[in-house]
Design a protein around this motif. Structure first.
Motif, PDB file in Angstrom:
ATOM      1  N   TRP A   1     -49.182 -26.858  26.501  1.00 48.52           N
ATOM      2  CA  TRP A   1     -48.964 -26.470  27.904  1.00 48.52           C
ATOM      3  C   TRP A   1     -48.023 -27.409  28.662  1.00 48.52           C
ATOM      4  CZ3 TRP A   1     -50.350 -30.648  30.666  1.00 48.52           C
ATOM      5  CH2 TRP A   1     -51.302 -31.497  30.106  1.00 48.52           C
ATOM      6  N   CYS A   2     -47.632 -28.507  28.059  1.00 48.30           N
ATOM      7  CA  CYS A   2     -46.845 -29.548  28.743  1.00 48.30           C
ATOM      8  C   CYS A   2     -45.379 -29.146  28.903  1.00 48.30           C
ATOM      9  CB  CYS A   2     -46.956 -30.846  27.947  1.00 48.30           C
ATOM     10  SG  CYS A   2     -45.800 -32.127  28.433  1.00 48.30           S
TER      11      CYS A   2
ATOM     12  N   ALA B   1     -42.089 -29.333  26.206  1.00 56.77           N
ATOM     13  CA  ALA B   1     -41.165 -28.224  25.936  1.00 56.77           C
ATOM     14  C   ALA B   1     -39.715 -28.683  26.088  1.00 56.77           C
ATOM     15  CB  ALA B   1     -41.464 -27.049  26.863  1.00 56.77           C
ATOM     16  N   LYS B   2     -39.434 -29.478  27.117  1.00 53.31           N
ATOM     17  CA  LYS B   2     -38.073 -30.004  27.304  1.00 53.31           C
ATOM     18  C   LYS B   2     -37.693 -30.918  26.143  1.00 53.31           C
ATOM     19  CE  LYS B   2     -36.255 -31.122  31.117  1.00 53.31           C
ATOM     20  NZ  LYS B   2     -35.645 -31.232  32.427  1.00 53.31           N
ATOM     21  N   THR B   3     -38.631 -31.703  25.653  1.00 55.83           N
ATOM     22  CA  THR B   3     -38.357 -32.593  24.524  1.00 55.83           C
ATOM     23  C   THR B   3     -38.066 -31.780  23.272  1.00 55.83           C
ATOM     24  OG1 THR B   3     -39.763 -34.308  25.485  1.00 55.83           O
ATOM     25  CG2 THR B   3     -39.273 -34.480  23.137  1.00 55.83           C
ATOM     26  N   ARG B   4     -38.866 -30.732  23.016  1.00 57.94           N
ATOM     27  CA  ARG B   4     -38.609 -29.859  21.871  1.00 57.94           C
ATOM     28  C   ARG B   4     -37.212 -29.252  21.955  1.00 57.94           C
ATOM     29  NH1 ARG B   4     -43.411 -27.634  23.682  1.00 57.94           N
ATOM     30  NH2 ARG B   4     -45.190 -28.611  22.683  1.00 57.94           N
TER      31      ARG B   4
ATOM     32  N   PRO C   1     -45.087 -36.097  26.755  1.00 57.83           N
ATOM     33  CA  PRO C   1     -45.016 -36.345  25.319  1.00 57.83           C
ATOM     34  C   PRO C   1     -44.932 -37.839  24.993  1.00 57.83           C
ATOM     35  CG  PRO C   1     -42.841 -35.766  26.122  1.00 57.83           C
ATOM     36  CD  PRO C   1     -43.784 -35.646  27.297  1.00 57.83           C
ATOM     37  N   VAL C   2     -45.328 -38.144  23.769  1.00 58.49           N
ATOM     38  CA  VAL C   2     -45.113 -39.465  23.177  1.00 58.49           C
ATOM     39  C   VAL C   2     -44.396 -39.220  21.865  1.00 58.49           C
ATOM     40  CG1 VAL C   2     -46.216 -41.488  22.141  1.00 58.49           C
ATOM     41  CG2 VAL C   2     -47.118 -40.537  24.255  1.00 58.49           C
ATOM     42  N   LEU C   3     -43.320 -39.946  21.645  1.00 58.84           N
ATOM     43  CA  LEU C   3     -42.563 -39.812  20.408  1.00 58.84           C
ATOM     44  C   LEU C   3     -42.572 -41.123  19.654  1.00 58.84           C
ATOM     45  CD1 LEU C   3     -40.736 -38.056  22.691  1.00 58.84           C
ATOM     46  CD2 LEU C   3     -39.614 -37.488  20.569  1.00 58.84           C
ATOM     47  N   LYS C   4     -42.593 -41.011  18.350  1.00 60.17           N
ATOM     48  CA  LYS C   4     -42.391 -42.167  17.495  1.00 60.17           C
ATOM     49  C   LYS C   4     -41.112 -41.874  16.725  1.00 60.17           C
ATOM     50  CE  LYS C   4     -44.654 -45.218  14.236  1.00 60.17           C
ATOM     51  NZ  LYS C   4     -45.840 -45.409  13.390  1.00 60.17           N
ATOM     52  N   VAL C   5     -40.051 -42.617  17.063  1.00 55.35           N
ATOM     53  CA  VAL C   5     -38.734 -42.392  16.488  1.00 55.35           C
ATOM     54  C   VAL C   5     -38.349 -43.627  15.692  1.00 55.35           C
ATOM     55  CG1 VAL C   5     -36.326 -41.836  16.969  1.00 55.35           C
ATOM     56  CG2 VAL C   5     -38.118 -40.967  18.479  1.00 55.35           C
TER      57      VAL C   5
END
Length: 107
Positions: free
Chosen positions: A44-45, A49-52, A86-90
């Motif tokens: 729902w975030c 969605a913007k990150t995707r 979101p939280v990303l691990k890059v």
């Protein structure tokens, strides 16, 4: 009245710049990189969605883990200091929130 309309137009442009820029300059921002990208998100975030969308537009492969449906994903998210999504691990770098420049820098 004209000033107000101009200010509103500038604000709208600034707010939507990540969508306008590819239309103006082409979508040639494909990123040639390697590495692991994990997106901890929810369904729902809006920023998730913007990150995707950002990752997809640039051809960056990623694994999405829904923190609401997977207990393993939730544990990993908590271990990364998750306070919001979101939280990303890059490539080992943890990015909190929607941060296009941070994603590209870590990738």
């Amino acid at each position: 009245m004209k000033r107000i309309l101009l200010i509103l137009a500038v604000l709208a442009t600034w707010q939507q710049w990540d969508r306008i820029e590819p239309m103006l300059f082409g979508n040639n921002q494909q990123v040639a990189g390697k590495g692991e990208v994990i997106l901890y998100a929810t369904s729902w975030c809006g920023y998730c969605a913007k990150t995707r969308e950002f990752l997809d537009e640039r051809g960056i492969a990623y694994t999405e883990r829904d923190i609401e449906t997977s207990t393993d994903a939730r544990r990993a998210y908590d271990a990364l200091g998750g306070r919001g999504v979101p939280v990303l691990k890059v490539n080992g770098t943890v990015i909190h929130g929607y941060d296009p420049q941070g994603i590209l820098a870590a990738y």
